[in-house]
Design an enzyme around this catalytic site. Structure first.
Site, short mmCIF file in Angstrom:
data_model
loop_
_atom_site.label_atom_id
_atom_site.label_comp_id
_atom_site.label_asym_id
_atom_site.label_seq_id
_atom_site.Cartn_x
_atom_site.Cartn_y
_atom_site.Cartn_z
N LYS A 20 40.70 -65.28 -7.53
CA LYS A 20 39.29 -64.92 -7.56
C LYS A 20 38.94 -64.15 -8.83
CE LYS A 20 38.90 -63.20 -3.66
NZ LYS A 20 38.92 -62.06 -2.89
N GLY A 21 39.88 -63.29 -9.25
CA GLY A 21 39.65 -62.48 -10.46
C GLY A 21 39.48 -63.38 -11.68
N CYS A 382 54.78 -45.95 -23.43
CA CYS A 382 54.74 -44.80 -22.52
C CYS A 382 56.16 -44.35 -22.15
CB CYS A 382 53.85 -45.12 -21.31
SG CYS A 382 53.10 -43.63 -20.64
N HIS A 507 48.84 -46.64 -23.57
CA HIS A 507 49.00 -48.01 -23.08
C HIS A 507 48.13 -48.98 -23.88
CE1 HIS A 507 51.38 -47.25 -19.41
NE2 HIS A 507 50.79 -46.07 -19.45
N GLU A 509 48.33 -52.07 -24.19
CA GLU A 509 48.09 -53.34 -23.50
C GLU A 509 46.74 -53.36 -22.79
OE1 GLU A 509 50.23 -51.03 -22.62
OE2 GLU A 509 50.42 -50.81 -20.44
N1 GLN Z 1 56.71 -41.24 -16.16
C1 GLN Z 1 56.21 -40.95 -17.45
C2 GLN Z 1 55.16 -39.85 -17.43
O1 GLN Z 1 54.59 -39.57 -16.41
C3 GLN Z 1 55.66 -42.20 -18.12
C4 GLN Z 1 54.50 -42.81 -17.42
C5 GLN Z 1 54.19 -44.22 -17.87
O2 GLN Z 1 55.05 -44.91 -18.42
N2 GLN Z 1 53.00 -44.68 -17.62
O3 GLN Z 1 54.87 -39.26 -18.42
#
Ligand code: GLN
Length: 536
Positions: A20-21, A382, A507, A509
């Site tokens: 659906k998305g 991250c 992030h 992405e």
């Molecule tokens: N666990 C790590 C933090 O809280 C990295 C979090 C993540 O990769 N989104 O900083």
């Protein structure tokens, strides 16, 4: 005078996971390239207030918007297809709706009345549905779940009421259904679709358009039959065949003139359809010139939806580099120092995934050591960046007990909470969420990629690079190529002597869009392609 928005409600029937998305995003894109402003809202009938605390196995990736909402991964599709940023207002769950209504009741705002699903819950749903009234030409509202679920009922009722309120020609119901092919009978079966439409009608909704997912071509007779039994015009029974790539779906819909039918039903004056750029992008995905292989080191590998946006960002970057990127899934828990060389043999690049919790940490660190010492392009996101900092501290800066305080307290915690966070005990509300500015230093890989000194990227984490160790790490050759504007928070690290070794606390992405991609992913794939070609 503010314009009035047109509404398209999208529901799903027969079974879940029909896409659906993708269907909502594809309709959105088709209307965008016809010259209309479009946004999409996702309403989820579950009781969780948001998916932030849900396990990735349950719900896939948690998608984060600029304003820090933790949302359903479908919002990622909306942004990638529409190239429009979403916000908190683009999403709501039943939990949020009920929570707000109950809070109001506690404050006495209902003046002693009995608070009921109809009209109080449905009014709150409609209020949220109208958040974009007049701000966009078209507002698409996707209702999560499957028609027939108990919890969907208030949402369907709200769709019915809103359609009545905005009047004829201003709203449209699109229903996504499934037409299974039964091998033994050698036939496509329409009965599940008939039942699904019947269930929808019980809620007072007659679909205007049916999108029929099927493995094979629907054929005129099947479309006629569905049209007759479901009370839908034949031309509005649209085949939605399995596509080679999800990015091809808008083009398949366009082939059946779905955008024309929608514009006609909503009385929208459209410009000429122009899918040229999009189809060039799709062609590059389908017939790329090169093929490379990237190791994806993570711990939710059995459920790739947990990494949805990263995988899509890789596809975008691949298309831009005219390259198909195949993924070698590396289970971080299975990788050790001893087997790293064998498991990673022949890769063109390595991406180490985000994550929470200690499982797989040592595997990630060993994988990174391999990428660093073997000069293989490395991209850490991250937690992947945090592991790269730990690896560098242990093996280059000679701090063998270096760690993150998320996993080990009182070690050389090169990754740690900020001093002001250390006294907080509850898990909720302590994350750095949403978009933050970052300054990028010139003459770094990050700058080459972004071509800008000022960027904004989205975050979702608690821990940070510990500034107590900044000097020693920099003296050993780590370059801090991106920081918060006040210089306090480390956002990007790299190793200049390496061909491409970049770790980011944010992030990226989440900001990769179809056609244009994301600068860091594009650079990473380019570096991997270069290594691949050198090795030919
Ligand atoms: N666990 C790590 C933090 O809280 C990295 C979090 C993540 O990769 N989104 O900083």
């Amino acid at each position: 005078m503010p314009k009035t928005s047109k509404y398209i409600f999208i529901t799903g029937g027969v079974l879940s996971s029909l896409g659906k998305g993708i269907a909502s995003s594809s309709i959105g894109l088709l209307l965008r390239q016809r010259g209309f402003s479009v946004t999409i809202q996702k309403l989820d009938p579950y009781i969780n207030v948001d998916p932030g605390t849900m396990n990735p196995y349950q719900h896939g990736e948690v998608y984060v918007t600029d304003d820090g909402a933790e949302t359903d991964l479908d919002l990622g599709h909306y942004e990638r297809y529409l190239d429009v940023s979403m916000s908190k207002q683009n999403t709501a769950s039943a939990g949020q709706v009920y929570y707000d209504v109950i809070m109001r009741e506690r404050k006495g705002e209902y003046l002693g009345k009995t608070v009921q699903v109809v009209p109080h819950i449905t009014d709150e749903i409609k209020r949220r549905m109208r958040a974009f009234d007049g701000k966009y030409d078209v507002v698409i509202i996707e209702i999560g779940g499957t028609v027939g679920d108990i919890e969907s009922l208030p949402f369907l009722e709200a769709c019915r009421q809103l359609r009545l309120e905005v009047g004829r020609g201003n709203a449209l119901d699109v229903h996504l259904t499934y037409v299974p092919y039964i091998k033994s009978a050698g036939e496509l079966k329409t009965k599940p679709t008939q039942h699904s439409v019947k269930t929808l009608m019980e809620s007072g909704i007659t679909p205007d358009i049916l999108l029929c997912r099927a493995e094979i071509k629907l054929g005129k007779d099947i479309r006629q039959k569905i049209a007759l039994f479901c009370n839908v015009e034949e031309r509005s029974v649209i085949e939605a065949r399995d596509a080679e790539t999800i990015y091809e779906v808008p083009m398949l819909f366009a082939k059946h003139d779905l955008d024309d039918i929608i514009c006609e039903k909503l009385h929208l004056k459209r410009s000429r359809r122009d899918l040229d750029t999009w189809s060039r992008f799709v062609n590059r995905i389908k017939a790329p010139r090169h093929v490379i292989e990237i190791a994806f080191v993570g711990k939710y590998n059995k459920y790739p939806d947990s990494y949805k946006s990263i995988l899509e960002a890789i596809i975008h970057a691949g298309a831009i580099n005219n390259t198909q990127v195949t993924i070698r899934w590396i289970d971080a828990e299975a990788l050790t120092k001893e087997n790293a060389a064998e498991m990673l043999d022949g890769i063109d690049g390595m991406l180490v995934a985000p994550g929470f919790g200690s499982r797989g940490i040592e595997g990630k660190i060993s994988a990174i050591q391999f990428a660093r010492t073997q000069n293989v392009p490395f991209f850490g996101i991250c937690l992947g960046m945090q592991c790269a900092v730990i690896e560098f501290a242990r093996n280059v800066a000679m701090m063998p007990t270096a760690h993150s305080s998320e996993f080990k307290k009182n070690a050389f915690n090169v990754i740690d909470l900020l001093p002001e966070q250390r006294s907080v005990t509850s898990k909720g509300g302590t994350m750095r969420l949403g978009s933050y500015p970052c300054n990028v230093s010139r003459r770094t890989k990050a700058f080459v990629a972004y071509k800008s000194q000022h960027i904004d990227e989205r975050h979702r984490h608690r821990y940070e690079f510990n500034n107590d160790f900044r000097e020693v790490m920099v003296s050993k050759g780590l370059v801090i190529s991106g920081t918060s504007p006040d210089g306090r928070l480390v956002e990007i690290i790299e190793i200049p002597s390496h061909r491409w070794f970049v770790g980011v606390q944010f992030h990226p992405e989440l900001k990769s869009r179809a056609v244009t991609g994301h600068p860091l992913f594009v650079s990473f794939v380019k570096a991997a392609l270069q290594l691949h070609q050198e090795n030919l």
